[in-house]
Design an enzyme around this catalytic site. Structure first.
Site, mmCIF file in Angstrom:
data_model
loop_
_atom_site.group_PDB
_atom_site.id
_atom_site.type_symbol
_atom_site.label_atom_id
_atom_site.label_comp_id
_atom_site.label_asym_id
_atom_site.label_seq_id
_atom_site.Cartn_x
_atom_site.Cartn_y
_atom_site.Cartn_z
ATOM 1 N N LYS A 11 0.821 -1.217 0.000
ATOM 2 C CA LYS A 11 0.000 0.000 0.000
ATOM 3 C C LYS A 11 0.860 1.276 0.000
ATOM 4 O O LYS A 11 2.054 1.229 0.310
ATOM 5 C CB LYS A 11 -0.928 -0.025 1.225
ATOM 6 C CG LYS A 11 -1.918 -1.213 1.190
ATOM 7 C CD LYS A 11 -2.971 -1.085 2.275
ATOM 8 C CE LYS A 11 -3.968 -2.236 2.220
ATOM 9 N NZ LYS A 11 -5.105 -2.049 3.148
ATOM 10 N N TYR A 51 -12.306 -3.253 -4.172
ATOM 11 C CA TYR A 51 -12.839 -3.353 -2.800
ATOM 12 C C TYR A 51 -14.371 -3.377 -2.777
ATOM 13 O O TYR A 51 -14.970 -3.019 -1.755
ATOM 14 C CB TYR A 51 -12.333 -2.183 -1.959
ATOM 15 C CG TYR A 51 -10.920 -2.363 -1.430
ATOM 16 C CD1 TYR A 51 -10.600 -3.417 -0.576
ATOM 17 C CD2 TYR A 51 -9.911 -1.454 -1.750
ATOM 18 C CE1 TYR A 51 -9.313 -3.568 -0.069
ATOM 19 C CE2 TYR A 51 -8.619 -1.599 -1.239
ATOM 20 C CZ TYR A 51 -8.335 -2.661 -0.395
ATOM 21 O OH TYR A 51 -7.066 -2.806 0.116
ATOM 22 N N ASN A 114 -2.366 0.097 6.449
ATOM 23 C CA ASN A 114 -1.831 -1.088 7.131
ATOM 24 C C ASN A 114 -0.827 -1.862 6.273
ATOM 25 O O ASN A 114 -0.692 -3.071 6.397
ATOM 26 C CB ASN A 114 -2.972 -1.987 7.646
ATOM 27 C CG ASN A 114 -3.853 -2.525 6.533
ATOM 28 O OD1 ASN A 114 -3.704 -2.138 5.386
ATOM 29 N ND2 ASN A 114 -4.748 -3.429 6.884
ATOM 30 N N HIS A 117 -2.122 -5.540 1.662
ATOM 31 C CA HIS A 117 -3.382 -6.274 1.536
ATOM 32 C C HIS A 117 -3.026 -7.689 1.114
ATOM 33 O O HIS A 117 -2.085 -7.893 0.349
ATOM 34 C CB HIS A 117 -4.281 -5.645 0.465
ATOM 35 C CG HIS A 117 -5.408 -6.551 0.061
ATOM 36 N ND1 HIS A 117 -6.579 -6.623 0.757
ATOM 37 C CD2 HIS A 117 -5.489 -7.486 -0.940
ATOM 38 C CE1 HIS A 117 -7.354 -7.546 0.200
ATOM 39 N NE2 HIS A 117 -6.710 -8.078 -0.837
ATOM 40 N N GLU A 128 -9.015 -11.686 -7.255
ATOM 41 C CA GLU A 128 -8.132 -10.526 -7.119
ATOM 42 C C GLU A 128 -6.965 -10.590 -8.109
ATOM 43 O O GLU A 128 -6.566 -9.574 -8.677
ATOM 44 C CB GLU A 128 -7.614 -10.441 -5.679
ATOM 45 C CG GLU A 128 -8.733 -10.111 -4.698
ATOM 46 C CD GLU A 128 -8.261 -10.028 -3.257
ATOM 47 O OE1 GLU A 128 -7.065 -10.264 -2.988
ATOM 48 O OE2 GLU A 128 -9.107 -9.720 -2.395
HETATM 49 P P1 CMP Z 1 -7.339 -4.743 3.520
HETATM 50 O O1 CMP Z 1 -6.775 -6.083 3.839
HETATM 51 O O2 CMP Z 1 -6.748 -4.019 2.352
HETATM 52 O O3 CMP Z 1 -8.925 -4.897 3.269
HETATM 53 C C1 CMP Z 1 -9.824 -3.814 3.445
HETATM 54 C C2 CMP Z 1 -9.171 -2.643 4.105
HETATM 55 O O4 CMP Z 1 -10.045 -1.697 4.672
HETATM 56 C C3 CMP Z 1 -8.338 -3.140 5.278
HETATM 57 O O5 CMP Z 1 -7.204 -3.833 4.812
HETATM 58 C C4 CMP Z 1 -8.065 -1.845 6.012
HETATM 59 O O6 CMP Z 1 -6.944 -1.175 5.517
HETATM 60 C C5 CMP Z 1 -9.284 -0.978 5.658
HETATM 61 N N1 CMP Z 1 -10.136 -0.675 6.807
HETATM 62 C C6 CMP Z 1 -10.402 0.543 7.269
HETATM 63 N N2 CMP Z 1 -11.238 0.495 8.307
HETATM 64 C C7 CMP Z 1 -11.521 -0.792 8.527
HETATM 65 C C8 CMP Z 1 -12.334 -1.487 9.477
HETATM 66 N N3 CMP Z 1 -13.017 -0.846 10.430
HETATM 67 N N4 CMP Z 1 -12.371 -2.831 9.395
HETATM 68 C C9 CMP Z 1 -11.707 -3.503 8.430
HETATM 69 N N5 CMP Z 1 -10.908 -2.885 7.493
HETATM 70 C C10 CMP Z 1 -10.816 -1.545 7.559
#
Ligand code: CMP
Length: 142
Positions: A11, A51, A114, A117, A128
């Site tokens: 990311k 997403y 974070n 992904h 994906e």
């Molecule tokens: P990712 O694995 O990319 O999948 C969805 C993303 O939404 C997740 O990582 C987080 O970066 C983001 N996200 C933001 N807020 C939330 C939340 N409350 N719960 C889960 N994912 C979240």
């Protein structure tokens, strides 16, 4: 052991922090092999489509903004139980809950930023991977 493929996205925060190499090195150390990789800047439409399962969640708009705020690196990883292995290496979605030494504990800035992904199941991985890569962009390895 089942040989699988899974999608990893590095990311924008991890790219800004110069951690592409650290993340790829970790996968290689854990015996997941890079079989496809490219750096792209996602459009709003492409990030929204990726997403789509989160469309109704309150964080959807912010997540799409973040994922289009800079470039991302898309990687197809291949290896034994690659989907679950990658999830273990990444750690919990929220870095506050992630185990020590996981990619998110090491490189995330927040729940949204974070660092990585990873596909959450084999069917998701298939969707994906084909969302971003054509078959002739993937180079399976022995
Ligand atoms: P990712 O694995 O990319 O999948 C969805 C993303 O939404 C997740 O990582 C987080 O970066 C983001 N996200 C933001 N807020 C939330 C939340 N409350 N719960 C889960 N994912 C979240």
């Amino acid at each position: 052991m089942n040989k699988e493929k899974t999608l990893c996205i590095i990311k924008p925060n991890a790219i800004n922090d110069n951690n592409i190499g650290n993340i790829v090195a970790r996968y290689e150390k854990e015996n997941l092999k890079v079989v496809a990789m490219k750096m792209v800047k996602l459009t709003k439409e492409r990030a929204e489509g990726f997403y789509i399962e989160h469309k109704e969640r309150p964080f959807f708009g912010s997540l799409v903004n973040f994922m289009t705020s800079g470039s991302v690196v898309l990687i197809v990883l291949e290896g034994d139980e690659a989907v679950s292995k990658n999830r273990k290496i990444m750690g919990a979605t929220n870095p506050a809950d992630a185990e020590p030494n996981t990619l998110r504990k090491l490189y995330a800035r927040s729940l949204e930023a974070n660092a990585v992904h990873g596909s959450d199941s084999l069917p998701s991985a298939e969707r994906e991977i084909s969302y971003f890569f054509t078959d002739d962009e993937i180079f399976p390895r022995s």
